[in-house]
Design a protein around this motif. Structure first.
Motif, short mmCIF file in Angstrom:
data_model
loop_
_atom_site.label_atom_id
_atom_site.label_comp_id
_atom_site.label_asym_id
_atom_site.label_seq_id
_atom_site.Cartn_x
_atom_site.Cartn_y
_atom_site.Cartn_z
N PHE A 106 2.70 9.52 6.70
CA PHE A 106 2.23 8.44 7.16
C PHE A 106 1.89 7.43 6.37
O PHE A 106 1.86 6.20 6.92
N GLU A 107 1.72 7.66 5.05
CA GLU A 107 1.22 6.63 4.28
C GLU A 107 2.68 5.79 4.02
O GLU A 107 2.55 4.36 3.95
N TRP A 108 3.82 6.16 3.80
CA TRP A 108 4.99 5.32 3.75
C TRP A 108 5.07 4.53 5.16
O TRP A 108 5.64 3.32 5.05
N LEU A 109 5.05 5.07 6.34
CA LEU A 109 5.04 4.28 7.59
C LEU A 109 4.13 3.14 7.43
O LEU A 109 4.61 2.31 7.88
N ILE A 110 2.95 3.54 7.11
CA ILE A 110 1.87 2.34 7.28
C ILE A 110 2.28 1.22 6.11
O ILE A 110 1.99 0.18 6.31
N LEU A 111 2.77 1.64 5.08
CA LEU A 111 3.49 0.56 4.15
C LEU A 111 4.27 -0.40 4.86
O LEU A 111 4.37 -1.48 4.60
N GLN A 112 5.17 0.38 5.98
CA GLN A 112 6.21 -0.29 6.52
C GLN A 112 5.43 -1.42 7.28
O GLN A 112 6.36 -2.40 7.75
N THR A 113 4.37 -1.29 7.80
CA THR A 113 3.49 -2.21 8.65
C THR A 113 2.98 -3.43 8.21
O THR A 113 2.43 -4.08 8.60
N GLU A 114 2.71 -3.27 6.84
CA GLU A 114 1.88 -4.55 5.86
C GLU A 114 0.62 -4.25 6.09
O GLU A 114 -0.20 -4.95 5.77
N TYR A 115 0.09 -2.92 6.60
CA TYR A 115 -1.17 -2.68 6.84
C TYR A 115 -1.91 -2.26 5.51
O TYR A 115 -3.11 -2.54 4.99
N LEU A 116 -0.99 -1.52 4.79
CA LEU A 116 -1.49 -1.06 3.44
C LEU A 116 -0.34 -1.89 2.80
O LEU A 116 0.99 -1.63 2.74
N TYR A 117 -0.83 -1.98 1.31
CA TYR A 117 0.11 -2.81 0.30
C TYR A 117 -0.11 -2.09 -1.07
O TYR A 117 -1.34 -1.38 -1.25
N TYR A 118 0.98 -1.87 -1.97
CA TYR A 118 0.69 -1.23 -3.15
C TYR A 118 0.86 -2.71 -4.25
O TYR A 118 1.28 -3.34 -3.77
N ASN A 119 -0.14 -2.24 -5.12
CA ASN A 119 0.06 -3.39 -6.22
C ASN A 119 -0.12 -2.63 -7.81
O ASN A 119 -1.26 -2.68 -8.27
N GLY A 120 0.94 -1.71 -7.92
CA GLY A 120 0.85 -0.86 -8.96
C GLY A 120 0.89 0.72 -8.88
O GLY A 120 1.02 1.47 -9.56
N TRP A 121 0.46 0.94 -7.48
CA TRP A 121 0.34 2.37 -7.05
C TRP A 121 1.88 2.60 -6.61
O TRP A 121 2.60 1.85 -6.11
N LYS A 122 2.08 3.99 -6.50
CA LYS A 122 3.49 4.57 -6.16
C LYS A 122 3.10 5.61 -5.18
O LYS A 122 2.31 6.16 -5.48
#
Length: 153
Positions: A106-122
């Motif tokens: 689910f986290e990977w999917l929401i990363l694809q929507t730009e709802y969530l972004y990483y800035n150093g997190w993996k």
């Protein structure tokens, strides 16, 4: 595209609302408050203070705040509602692995929507932390049940 995330949240909440409950109302209520607070504290430190990830843009976002309620509560209820309390450690470990896999996906999917972004997190950081998060949620349920039994006297 992030509206798809909210549609998923609504479906997730509907599932959590309509499934047969194995948890008492007091257990659902108290563990959900714990899950929300746990999520808020985690987001406060990792997102707002360390800026490792965030919702939409850097800093506080009302949409991210709202999503905490729409995600942490139903996940907590569904995870704990079906937790195999009276099963062996292998079954419990598989159950936690299933929820970890679901959460990472689910986290990977929401990363694809730009709802969530990483800035150093993996994503693999999340994969390593989710089993501990789910164990903490379960341990909190144990504490809640003990407190309820003490109250009953």
């Amino acid at each position: 595209m992030w509206t798809l995330v909210y549609i998923f949240f609504i479906i997730l909440n509907a599932i959590a609302y309509f499934v047969p409950k194995n948890l008492k109302k007091s257990e659902r209520y108290s563990t959900s408050i714990f899950a929300i607070m746990f999520g808020f504290i985690t987001d406060e430190v990792l997102s707002l203070h360390l800026n490792l990830y965030g919702y939409f843009n850097q800093g506080f976002q009302w949409q991210g705040f709202l999503s905490s309620f729409m995600y942490f509560i139903p996940i907590n209820i569904l995870f704990l509602n079906y937790f195999p309390v009276n099963k062996g450690i292998l079954i419990r470990a598989k159950y936690i692995f299933f929820w970890t896999f679901f959460s990472v996906l689910f986290e990977w999917l929401i990363l694809q929507t730009e709802y969530l972004y990483y800035n150093g997190w993996k994503l693999w950081y999340s994969a390593m932390l989710y089993p501990f998060i789910f164990l903490i949620l379960y341990m909190n349920l144990i504490v809640v049940r003990k407190l309820i039994n003490i109250e009953k006297g």
